[in-house]
Design an enzyme around this catalytic site. Structure first.
Site, PDB file in Angstrom:
ATOM      1  N   GLY A 169      38.278  44.580  44.469  1.00  0.00           N
ATOM      2  CA  GLY A 169      37.308  43.505  44.302  1.00  0.00           C
ATOM      3  C   GLY A 169      37.597  42.385  45.284  1.00  0.00           C
ATOM      4  N   GLY A 170      37.196  41.177  44.885  1.00  0.00           N
ATOM      5  CA  GLY A 170      37.392  40.024  45.770  1.00  0.00           C
ATOM      6  C   GLY A 170      38.850  39.778  46.088  1.00  0.00           C
ATOM      7  N   GLY A 404      35.198  45.643  84.891  1.00  0.00           N
ATOM      8  CA  GLY A 404      35.371  44.506  83.988  1.00  0.00           C
ATOM      9  C   GLY A 404      36.698  44.577  83.255  1.00  0.00           C
ATOM     10  CB  ALA A 405      38.687  47.400  81.974  1.00  0.00           C
TER      11      ALA A 405
HETATM   12  C1  HXC Z   1      43.471  41.708  32.398  1.00  0.00           C
HETATM   13  C2  HXC Z   1      44.264  43.777  32.975  1.00  0.00           C
HETATM   14  C3  HXC Z   1      43.469  43.787  34.131  1.00  0.00           C
HETATM   15  C4  HXC Z   1      42.655  42.649  34.389  1.00  0.00           C
HETATM   16  C5  HXC Z   1      44.577  45.610  34.064  1.00  0.00           C
HETATM   17  N1  HXC Z   1      44.913  44.933  32.977  1.00  0.00           N
HETATM   18  N2  HXC Z   1      43.677  44.937  34.790  1.00  0.00           N
HETATM   19  N3  HXC Z   1      44.262  42.743  32.109  1.00  0.00           N
HETATM   20  N4  HXC Z   1      42.685  41.634  33.493  1.00  0.00           N
HETATM   21  N5  HXC Z   1      41.892  42.564  35.460  1.00  0.00           N
HETATM   22  C6  HXC Z   1      45.884  45.345  31.954  1.00  0.00           C
HETATM   23  C7  HXC Z   1      45.416  46.496  31.114  1.00  0.00           C
HETATM   24  O1  HXC Z   1      44.678  46.035  30.023  1.00  0.00           O
HETATM   25  C8  HXC Z   1      46.718  47.120  30.702  1.00  0.00           C
HETATM   26  O2  HXC Z   1      47.257  46.357  29.646  1.00  0.00           O
HETATM   27  C9  HXC Z   1      47.623  46.880  31.879  1.00  0.00           C
HETATM   28  O3  HXC Z   1      47.028  45.818  32.609  1.00  0.00           O
HETATM   29  C10 HXC Z   1      47.734  48.077  32.779  1.00  0.00           C
HETATM   30  O4  HXC Z   1      46.436  48.557  33.046  1.00  0.00           O
HETATM   31  P1  HXC Z   1      46.049  50.098  32.902  1.00  0.00           P
HETATM   32  O5  HXC Z   1      44.579  50.177  32.965  1.00  0.00           O
HETATM   33  O6  HXC Z   1      46.741  50.683  31.747  1.00  0.00           O
HETATM   34  O7  HXC Z   1      46.734  50.676  34.205  1.00  0.00           O
HETATM   35  P2  HXC Z   1      46.184  51.774  35.202  1.00  0.00           P
HETATM   36  O8  HXC Z   1      45.721  52.966  34.430  1.00  0.00           O
HETATM   37  O9  HXC Z   1      47.258  51.964  36.201  1.00  0.00           O
HETATM   38  O10 HXC Z   1      44.922  51.151  35.919  1.00  0.00           O
HETATM   39  C11 HXC Z   1      45.097  50.042  36.748  1.00  0.00           C
HETATM   40  C12 HXC Z   1      43.713  49.468  37.140  1.00  0.00           C
HETATM   41  C13 HXC Z   1      42.874  49.241  35.844  1.00  0.00           C
HETATM   42  C14 HXC Z   1      43.008  50.501  38.019  1.00  0.00           C
HETATM   43  C15 HXC Z   1      43.950  48.221  37.920  1.00  0.00           C
HETATM   44  O11 HXC Z   1      43.662  48.500  34.921  1.00  0.00           O
HETATM   45  C16 HXC Z   1      41.621  48.497  36.117  1.00  0.00           C
HETATM   46  O12 HXC Z   1      40.630  49.076  36.556  1.00  0.00           O
HETATM   47  N6  HXC Z   1      41.629  47.183  35.792  1.00  0.00           N
HETATM   48  C17 HXC Z   1      40.473  46.382  35.955  1.00  0.00           C
HETATM   49  C18 HXC Z   1      40.226  46.123  37.379  1.00  0.00           C
HETATM   50  C19 HXC Z   1      39.075  45.173  37.585  1.00  0.00           C
HETATM   51  O13 HXC Z   1      37.931  45.537  37.429  1.00  0.00           O
HETATM   52  N7  HXC Z   1      39.429  43.897  37.850  1.00  0.00           N
HETATM   53  C20 HXC Z   1      38.478  42.930  38.084  1.00  0.00           C
HETATM   54  C21 HXC Z   1      38.090  43.158  39.526  1.00  0.00           C
HETATM   55  S1  HXC Z   1      37.033  41.951  40.070  1.00  0.00           S
HETATM   56  P3  HXC Z   1      48.257  46.997  28.572  1.00  0.00           P
HETATM   57  O14 HXC Z   1      48.473  45.912  27.580  1.00  0.00           O
HETATM   58  O15 HXC Z   1      47.575  48.205  28.013  1.00  0.00           O
HETATM   59  O16 HXC Z   1      49.520  47.356  29.310  1.00  0.00           O
HETATM   60  C22 HXC Z   1      38.043  40.863  40.706  1.00  0.00           C
HETATM   61  C23 HXC Z   1      37.316  39.736  41.253  1.00  0.00           C
HETATM   62  C24 HXC Z   1      38.171  38.904  42.098  1.00  0.00           C
HETATM   63  O17 HXC Z   1      39.183  40.991  40.731  1.00  0.00           O
HETATM   64  C25 HXC Z   1      37.268  37.848  42.637  1.00  0.00           C
HETATM   65  C26 HXC Z   1      37.893  37.042  43.688  1.00  0.00           C
HETATM   66  C27 HXC Z   1      36.848  36.255  44.390  1.00  0.00           C
END
Ligand code: HXC
Length: 510
Positions: A169-170, A404-405
């Site tokens: 993501g971002g 040019g290079a």
């Molecule tokens: C809160 C999160 C989290 C998040 C993971 N966790 N991502 N908690 N916010 N964004 C937590 C899970 O609940 C889990 O908690 C632990 O971290 C490990 O995650 P798992 O899913 O069990 O691990 P894994 O299977 O390895 O998968 C990792 C992952 C997945 C691919 C990163 O967790 C995921 O898809 N997370 C969401 C990603 C996402 O969509 N983020 C937002 C993106 S947008 P427990 O308690 O079970 O251990 C963004 C915008 C930024 O980031 C903008 C900037 C401008």
């Protein structure tokens, strides 16, 4: 009193455990180190001073207030790398997946602010699920605060990103704005939208590794600069990279003791250029033979292999190298090579790292793909970067410098300070065959006449002396003495002062 001291140790021990032993074990099971283990490897032993170990998040939504682990998913502080100050933040995947909350961002920002004020690099170790979902816009605000600092720090202090887990993501835009990104194969990935979204929107089916893994970003997209087998190797290489870089744009390039004779003669270089002008040779051999101890730290080695970029040392001091590579696309400049080298030249200039340019370039790569892709604008990036650079620039033309290079590759006309050529250099508008076909179109059917014309053209232009007669080449040098000549040139240029006209900033063709 003893109770109070004991409580501090208890709290510290709890903080060090992050998200708990089970999650630490899971991290290890994936072949990944923990946030703290990574810092221990990055910094000199015992040098780490941690900040904000007891910071907790302030979230209240979705039950997150029931769990407030100390440190909030990122370990921050400072230490030394081979004795030189370095700031570091390392996201802890065991705590809410390393996700970024408002307070997590504040910890990173504190480190970045200190690094900017005190003039030392920041190494960011990324291993995060992105924005803390339970915090909503507060988390997005935190990202933007980090982004803003990435931009203000750009060109002031070196910023290195180690991507050692998810970065999606971002969140990808913080590493993207740093100077170098190092990734780990199979355990790290970067993408703006993940495989699920890609499949829904475009019907393309890819794995996370294919979409944004280390090999994708070092070979295809050029988002990352290098890919390593595991965390340990990536961190060791980050240390090696830091050794080449100045602490900030206010400090000179680092120098260290050297044991390689700057006047070392390399007779093998006299035969590096093959008899046939169209036969390739490996420019890396020249780079290695010029460098102190043959040490070349290559940047983006797997991308646009028709140009080499990286750091060497001469008499112990860092020098940036840009070199055409005749073994790939005959060393032509194309879109990818121009972008790669332009960014490298600008990094060097921003941090006062002198630039050595080794030239063997038959021109810009022709073709519809290149033109439609905007080679004009991308080629201009490299031209622009060289022309604006005020650092010492030493150029050696080994063979072809056509069209040019020739101008682009740190020629005299772009304020090259010392421009050398080997006797094998050919400096001309184009190669003999192409030139004769244009000049003597009427004689096309007459092979003998054209062969004579080609020989005449080669006699006149396939050498460095026409350029040397005009002073565009300062001296024609023996290949064997290249290291000595180049080292002496940079030594002579140590006091160089040159400033561009005042401006708010330039308008490089992006
Ligand atoms: C809160 C999160 C989290 C998040 C993971 N966790 N991502 N908690 N916010 N964004 C937590 C899970 O609940 C889990 O908690 C632990 O971290 C490990 O995650 P798992 O899913 O069990 O691990 P894994 O299977 O390895 O998968 C990792 C992952 C997945 C691919 C990163 O967790 C995921 O898809 N997370 C969401 C990603 C996402 O969509 N983020 C937002 C993106 S947008 P427990 O308690 O079970 O251990 C963004 C915008 C930024 O980031 C903008 C900037 C401008």
């Amino acid at each position: 009193m003893n109770d109070i001291l004991a409580e501090l140790e208890t709290r510290r021990a709890a903080a060090r455990l992050g998200g708990g032993q089970a999650r630490i074990d899971a991290q290890h099971a994936r072949g990944k180190l923990t946030a703290r283990e990574r810092i221990e490897l990055l910094l000199d032993e015992g040098s780490f001073e941690e900040f904000d170990m007891f910071v907790t998040h302030r979230g209240t939504e979705f039950g997150i207030d029931a769990d407030r682990p100390a440190g909030d998913g990122v370990v921050t502080g400072w230490g030394t790398v081979n004795g030189r100050l370095t700031y570091v933040f390392s996201q802890d995947f065991t705590v809410f997946g390393g996700s970024l909350s408002e307070t997590h961002a504040q910890k990173i920002c504190k480190i970045m602010d200190m690094a900017l004020r005190n003039g030392a690099p920041v190494v960011g170790i990324n291993d995060s699920g992105g924005a803390r979902i339970q915090e909503g816009v507060s988390s997005l605000a935190g990202y933007a605060e980090v982004f803003q600092r990435n931009v203000l720090a750009s060109g002031v202090i070196p910023q290195i990103s180690l991507v050692m887990g998810p970065c999606a993501g971002g969140a990808v835009y913080s590493p993207a704005m740093t100077d170098f990104i190092l990734m780990v194969k199979d355990t790290s990935y970067m993408f703006v939208t993940g495989p699920e979204v890609v499949r829904t929107v475009t019907n393309e089916v890819v794995t996370a590794e294919e979409l944004g893994g280390a090999l994708t970003h070092t070979r295809k997209s050029s988002v990352a600069d290098a890919a390593f087998e595991n965390d340990v190797e990536a961190i060791a290489e980050a240390r090696r990279l830091l050794d080449f870089l100045p602490l900030s744009n206010r400090t000179p390039v680092p120098t260290r003791p050297f044991f390689d004779d700057p006047a070392r003669v390399e007779t093998s270089l006299d035969t590096l250029i093959p008899e046939n002008a169209n036969t390739p040779y490996d420019m890396r051999e020249l780079v290695a033979k010029v460098a102190d101890e043959g040490d070349f730290y290559e940047i983006q080695a797997e991308f646009a292999k028709n140009i080499l970029t990286g750091f060497i040392r001469l008499e112990g001091s860092t020098v940036g190298v840009v070199a055409n590579q005749p073994t790939v696309l005959a060393g032509c400049l194309d879109i990818d090579a121009s972008r790669k080298a332009a960014r490298f030249v600008r990094f060097c200039d921003a941090f006062s790292i002198p630039i050595l340019t080794l030239v063997d370039v038959p021109g810009f790569l022709p073709g519809v793909t290149q033109e439609y892709g905007g080679i004009i604008k991308h080629g201009a990036k490299l031209l622009f970067a060289y022309a604006e650079a005020t650092v010492p620039k030493v150029t050696v033309i080994t063979r072809k410098a056509y069209g040019g290079a020739y101008d682009v590759m740190a020629s005299k006309h772009l304020r090259g300070d010392v421009n050398y050529a080997w006797p094998t250099a050919e400096i001309a508008v184009m190669g003999a065959k192409g030139a004769v076909e244009i000049l003597y179109r009427a004689e096309r059917g007459d092979a003998d006449a054209l062969a004579q014309r080609t020989r005449d053209y080669e006699d006149r232009f396939a050498n460095p002396f026409v350029a040397a007669e005009r002073g565009f080449i300062d001296e024609v040098i023996q290949p064997r003495s290249t290291r000595r000549r180049v080292a002496r040139a940079f030594a002579m240029l140590r006091g160089k002062q040159l400033q561009n006209p005042w401006k708010k900033h330039d308008n490089i063709p992006l």
